[in-house]
Design an enzyme around this catalytic site. Structure first.
Site, PDB file in Angstrom:
ATOM      1  N   LEU A  44       0.809  -1.217   0.000  1.00 41.61           N
ATOM      2  CA  LEU A  44       0.000   0.000   0.000  1.00 41.61           C
ATOM      3  C   LEU A  44       0.841   1.266   0.000  1.00 41.61           C
ATOM      4  O   LEU A  44       1.871   1.345   0.651  1.00 41.61           O
ATOM      5  CB  LEU A  44      -0.915  -0.005   1.229  1.00 41.61           C
ATOM      6  CG  LEU A  44      -1.817   1.222   1.451  1.00 41.61           C
ATOM      7  CD1 LEU A  44      -3.199   0.791   1.961  1.00 41.61           C
ATOM      8  CD2 LEU A  44      -1.198   2.213   2.443  1.00 41.61           C
ATOM      9  N   LEU A  45       0.366   2.233  -0.745  1.00 41.55           N
ATOM     10  CA  LEU A  45       0.933   3.590  -0.760  1.00 41.55           C
ATOM     11  C   LEU A  45      -0.140   4.533  -0.243  1.00 41.55           C
ATOM     12  O   LEU A  45      -1.316   4.376  -0.584  1.00 41.55           O
ATOM     13  CB  LEU A  45       1.331   3.931  -2.194  1.00 41.55           C
ATOM     14  CG  LEU A  45       1.573   5.353  -2.678  1.00 41.55           C
ATOM     15  CD1 LEU A  45       2.406   5.317  -3.952  1.00 41.55           C
ATOM     16  CD2 LEU A  45       0.289   6.130  -2.941  1.00 41.55           C
ATOM     17  N   ASN A  46       0.242   5.489   0.610  1.00 38.04           N
ATOM     18  CA  ASN A  46      -0.702   6.596   0.854  1.00 38.04           C
ATOM     19  C   ASN A  46      -0.011   7.938   0.674  1.00 38.04           C
ATOM     20  O   ASN A  46       0.508   8.173  -0.435  1.00 38.04           O
ATOM     21  CB  ASN A  46      -1.546   6.416   2.128  1.00 38.04           C
ATOM     22  CG  ASN A  46      -0.822   6.257   3.426  1.00 38.04           C
ATOM     23  OD1 ASN A  46      -0.006   5.371   3.595  1.00 38.04           O
ATOM     24  ND2 ASN A  46      -1.125   7.098   4.389  1.00 38.04           N
ATOM     25  N   ASP A  47       0.009   8.807   1.629  1.00 36.88           N
ATOM     26  CA  ASP A  47       0.393  10.209   1.396  1.00 36.88           C
ATOM     27  C   ASP A  47       1.738  10.401   0.686  1.00 36.88           C
ATOM     28  O   ASP A  47       2.710   9.723   1.013  1.00 36.88           O
ATOM     29  CB  ASP A  47       0.535  10.952   2.726  1.00 36.88           C
ATOM     30  CG  ASP A  47      -0.627  10.752   3.662  1.00 36.88           C
ATOM     31  OD1 ASP A  47      -1.625  10.133   3.264  1.00 36.88           O
ATOM     32  OD2 ASP A  47      -0.521  11.217   4.810  1.00 36.88           O
ATOM     33  N   GLN A  63       4.221   7.402   1.859  1.00 39.53           N
ATOM     34  CA  GLN A  63       3.872   6.512   2.957  1.00 39.53           C
ATOM     35  C   GLN A  63       3.703   5.111   2.383  1.00 39.53           C
ATOM     36  O   GLN A  63       2.909   4.903   1.453  1.00 39.53           O
ATOM     37  CB  GLN A  63       2.544   6.959   3.586  1.00 39.53           C
ATOM     38  CG  GLN A  63       2.661   8.158   4.488  1.00 39.53           C
ATOM     39  CD  GLN A  63       3.293   7.775   5.815  1.00 39.53           C
ATOM     40  OE1 GLN A  63       2.667   7.179   6.671  1.00 39.53           O
ATOM     41  NE2 GLN A  63       4.559   8.130   5.988  1.00 39.53           N
ATOM     42  N   TYR A 106       5.358   8.236  10.090  1.00 42.01           N
ATOM     43  CA  TYR A 106       4.211   8.896   9.477  1.00 42.01           C
ATOM     44  C   TYR A 106       4.635  10.078   8.596  1.00 42.01           C
ATOM     45  O   TYR A 106       5.813  10.360   8.434  1.00 42.01           O
ATOM     46  CB  TYR A 106       3.215   9.322  10.565  1.00 42.01           C
ATOM     47  CG  TYR A 106       2.280   8.189  10.982  1.00 42.01           C
ATOM     48  CD1 TYR A 106       2.462   6.878  10.547  1.00 42.01           C
ATOM     49  CD2 TYR A 106       1.181   8.434  11.815  1.00 42.01           C
ATOM     50  CE1 TYR A 106       1.594   5.853  10.912  1.00 42.01           C
ATOM     51  CE2 TYR A 106       0.310   7.414  12.192  1.00 42.01           C
ATOM     52  CZ  TYR A 106       0.526   6.126  11.739  1.00 42.01           C
ATOM     53  OH  TYR A 106      -0.336   5.126  12.100  1.00 42.01           O
ATOM     54  N   ARG A 167       0.327  15.354  14.097  1.00 47.76           N
ATOM     55  CA  ARG A 167       1.211  14.756  13.084  1.00 47.76           C
ATOM     56  C   ARG A 167       1.267  15.547  11.774  1.00 47.76           C
ATOM     57  O   ARG A 167       0.501  16.458  11.556  1.00 47.76           O
ATOM     58  CB  ARG A 167       0.765  13.320  12.791  1.00 47.76           C
ATOM     59  CG  ARG A 167      -0.661  13.179  12.316  1.00 47.76           C
ATOM     60  CD  ARG A 167      -1.019  11.716  12.030  1.00 47.76           C
ATOM     61  NE  ARG A 167      -2.433  11.576  11.763  1.00 47.76           N
ATOM     62  CZ  ARG A 167      -3.361  11.315  12.693  1.00 47.76           C
ATOM     63  NH1 ARG A 167      -3.013  11.151  13.965  1.00 47.76           N
ATOM     64  NH2 ARG A 167      -4.633  11.229  12.359  1.00 47.76           N
ATOM     65  N   GLU A 222      -5.548  16.737   9.154  1.00 46.43           N
ATOM     66  CA  GLU A 222      -4.356  16.013   8.713  1.00 46.43           C
ATOM     67  C   GLU A 222      -3.674  16.772   7.586  1.00 46.43           C
ATOM     68  O   GLU A 222      -4.310  17.513   6.833  1.00 46.43           O
ATOM     69  CB  GLU A 222      -4.740  14.603   8.216  1.00 46.43           C
ATOM     70  CG  GLU A 222      -5.282  13.712   9.311  1.00 46.43           C
ATOM     71  CD  GLU A 222      -5.448  12.248   8.878  1.00 46.43           C
ATOM     72  OE1 GLU A 222      -5.007  11.367   9.626  1.00 46.43           O
ATOM     73  OE2 GLU A 222      -6.027  12.004   7.807  1.00 46.43           O
TER      74      GLU A 222
HETATM   75  C1  FRU Z   1      -3.173  10.816   6.184  1.00 46.98           C
HETATM   76  C2  FRU Z   1      -2.454  10.139   7.335  1.00 46.98           C
HETATM   77  C3  FRU Z   1      -1.541  11.089   8.044  1.00 46.98           C
HETATM   78  C4  FRU Z   1      -0.538  10.167   8.670  1.00 46.98           C
HETATM   79  C5  FRU Z   1      -0.385   9.112   7.609  1.00 46.98           C
HETATM   80  C6  FRU Z   1      -0.120   7.739   8.130  1.00 46.98           C
HETATM   81  O1  FRU Z   1      -3.575   9.932   5.195  1.00 46.98           O
HETATM   82  O2  FRU Z   1      -3.392   9.565   8.220  1.00 46.98           O
HETATM   83  O3  FRU Z   1      -2.188  11.935   8.959  1.00 46.98           O
HETATM   84  O4  FRU Z   1       0.675  10.797   8.954  1.00 46.98           O
HETATM   85  O5  FRU Z   1      -1.587   9.107   6.872  1.00 46.98           O
HETATM   86  O6  FRU Z   1       0.131   6.860   7.074  1.00 46.98           O
END
Ligand code: FRU
Length: 494
Positions: A44-47, A63, A106, A167, A222
């Site tokens: 998985l990839l996020n931010d 992320q 994070y 965060r 966030e």
């Molecule tokens: C946003 C978030 C951030 C956090 C990160 C964790 O998508 O929840 O607030 O730092 O993803 O992966």
């Protein structure tokens, strides 16, 4: 697999290489794999994190959870580019391996400082009772792209009156100091953005809560991101649990922005701010980061995905991608987002489009694959629809409709393939400014569609998961009058 909490927090070194190879092979075979969007190596990839220019190259981190399509214990994965379109996979660089980030490295940001790249991020730690502790941490990357963590936290707890929902530090230069914006939550569970200042990157002084709205920002903010665009301060942010009467949105959590006239550091306020505006009018944009590049452009990139929604690729063991890079500008107090000029480097075969649209279906193109760029200029005096990812009969497809009477544009993905996230609706509608022409600038990439409307006045982003790879037809319907346009097949990123 049942993704229990212990499994999601299992240390990286305990996962076998063969398991990761299997995940990589599965992604490689996926019909939804992206050609020119950044996607996870596995899992998985996020931010997006740490978008920056350092040592003559573009750097972008994301992320990452490498072991499956879930939000497990996160790290940063590092991508490097010479041109903002071809991204080289470098490596996992910040791993959850210290007592200050044991439960996740994070989100955060990066900034060039002399001959190094400074990284700032949140270390997520859970205790035995599974209570969260958030540390704000730093690291330095050198020209060899070696990253060394700073051993002690830069900020070891939130200030009095705030919880550990604290965060996503964004660090940048402002006048003769370093400033940092960070997402926060008050003790009575209201979302906030806090501003800090430092002169040496080690000692951080709280300036206070950023004043950018008089409304209540849900229960948590966030990924706040402050940037000056054409001299005006813009705050991009993701308020969670925002009251829909304050600003209307349909995604589970919105990515929004405000524009102000100026930033006052003494009062920690963005002055004369606009209302909250959706950064993207589509379905899947979150956690956008922007920074001012040394060449003067303000560049942004977002996560195409949302928390807490199941996507069809989960079955293939991977999840999500980043948006293409966009350039931000302001005209008449409105933020414009355009595909970065370097996207032209992906162009291959060109087809000129020209004709008269009819009330019935007009086939514009039927490319071999959904990897293309399309620019269209249409008569905005009549209503009409554009269908992408359509089958031969135009029964299934992604529908983009323009309503000339109300000056609105909509995207309807209810017939665009495998349904997902439907409880948040299958249609999105955005208001446009009245003008004679409607221009659409579209990037399609197998399972992603990014639509830039009227030179970036609006952007509409969506994932699309067609069941049949033959669904590549492009039709127009309505729009009486002439249309002109260009179509390019695009190459994969190198
Ligand atoms: C946003 C978030 C951030 C956090 C990160 C964790 O998508 O929840 O607030 O730092 O993803 O992966």
């Amino acid at each position: 697999t049942e993704w229990t909490t212990p499994l999601r927090y299992k240390p990286y070194h305990q996962w076998s290489k063969s398991y990761q190879d299997m995940l990589a092979a599965e992604l490689e075979q996926s019909g939804w794999k992206l050609a020119f969007h950044i996607q996870p190596k596995t899992g998985l990839l996020n931010d997006p994190n740490g978008f920056s220019f350092y040592n003559e190259k573009w750097h972008l981190f994301y992320q990452a959870y490498p072991f499956g399509p879930v939000h497990g214990v996160k790290s940063w994965y590092h991508m490097v580019s010479d041109n903002l379109v071809d991204w080289e996979q470098h490596d996992y660089v910040l791993l959850p391996d210290s007592p200050y980030d044991s439960h996740g490295v994070y989100s955060g940001s990066a900034m060039t400082v002399e001959d190094k790249l400074f990284l700032m991020y949140t270390g997520n730690v859970r205790n035995e009772e599974w209570e969260r502790h958030s540390y704000q941490l730093g690291a330095w990357m050198n020209t060899e792209m070696e990253v060394e963590k700073i051993t002690e936290p830069l900020i070891d707890s939130p200030p009095a009156g705030y919880t550990h929902e604290f965060r996503d530090p964004q660090v940048f230069r402002y006048q003769n100091h370093y400033l940092m914006m960070i997402g926060a939550q008050t003790k009575n569970e209201k979302g906030a953005v806090l501003a800090y200042q430092s002169s040496n990157l080690t000692d951080w002084e709280l300036l206070g809560e950023l004043d950018y709205t008089t409304e209540e920002m849900g229960f948590m903010v966030e990924c706040p991101n402050f940037v000056l665009v054409d001299g005006q301060p813009v705050l991009l942010f993701c308020p969670q649990g925002l009251d829909k009467d304050i600003s209307s949105y349909q995604n589970i959590y919105p990515n929004m922005y405000v524009i102000g006239s100026s930033f006052n550091k003494e009062t920690v306020s963005i002055e004369n701010t606009s209302d909250l505006i959706n950064l993207d009018e589509g379905f899947d944009i979150y956690a956008t980061q922007a920074f001012q590049a040394p060449d003067g452009r303000v560049l942004s990139v977002g996560w195409i995905g949302l928390p807490e929604i199941d996507y069809p690729t989960f079955e293939e063991g991977w999840a999500h991608c980043l948006s293409i890079v966009k350039e931000l500008s302001i005209k008449e107090n409105h933020l414009y987002q355009k595909p970065v000029a370097e996207m032209q480097e992906l162009r291959q075969n060109h087809q000129e489009l020209q004709g008269s649209a009819q009330a019935s279906d007009t086939l514009l193109s039927s490319p071999d694959s959904n990897v293309y760029e399309l620019k269209l200029e249409l008569n905005a005096g009549t209503s009409g629809s554009l269908y992408l990812f359509a089958d031969k009969q135009n029964k299934e497809g992604l529908k983009i409709s323009f309503d000339a009477k109300h000056d609105t544009i909509s995207m309807d993905r209810s017939k665009a393939g495998i349904p997902f996230g439907e409880s948040y609706g299958s249609t999105r509608t955005a208001a446009l400014k009245r003008q004679d022409k409607l221009t659409l600038h579209i990037f399609a990439d197998r399972s992603v569609c990014e639509v830039f409307v009227n030179d970036g006045y609006r952007v509409i982003t969506s994932r699309v998961f067609v069941k049949d790879p033959q669904q590549t037809h492009i039709f127009l319907q309505g729009f009486e009058g002439d249309y002109t346009g260009d179509f390019w097949t695009l190459r994969e990123m190198n």
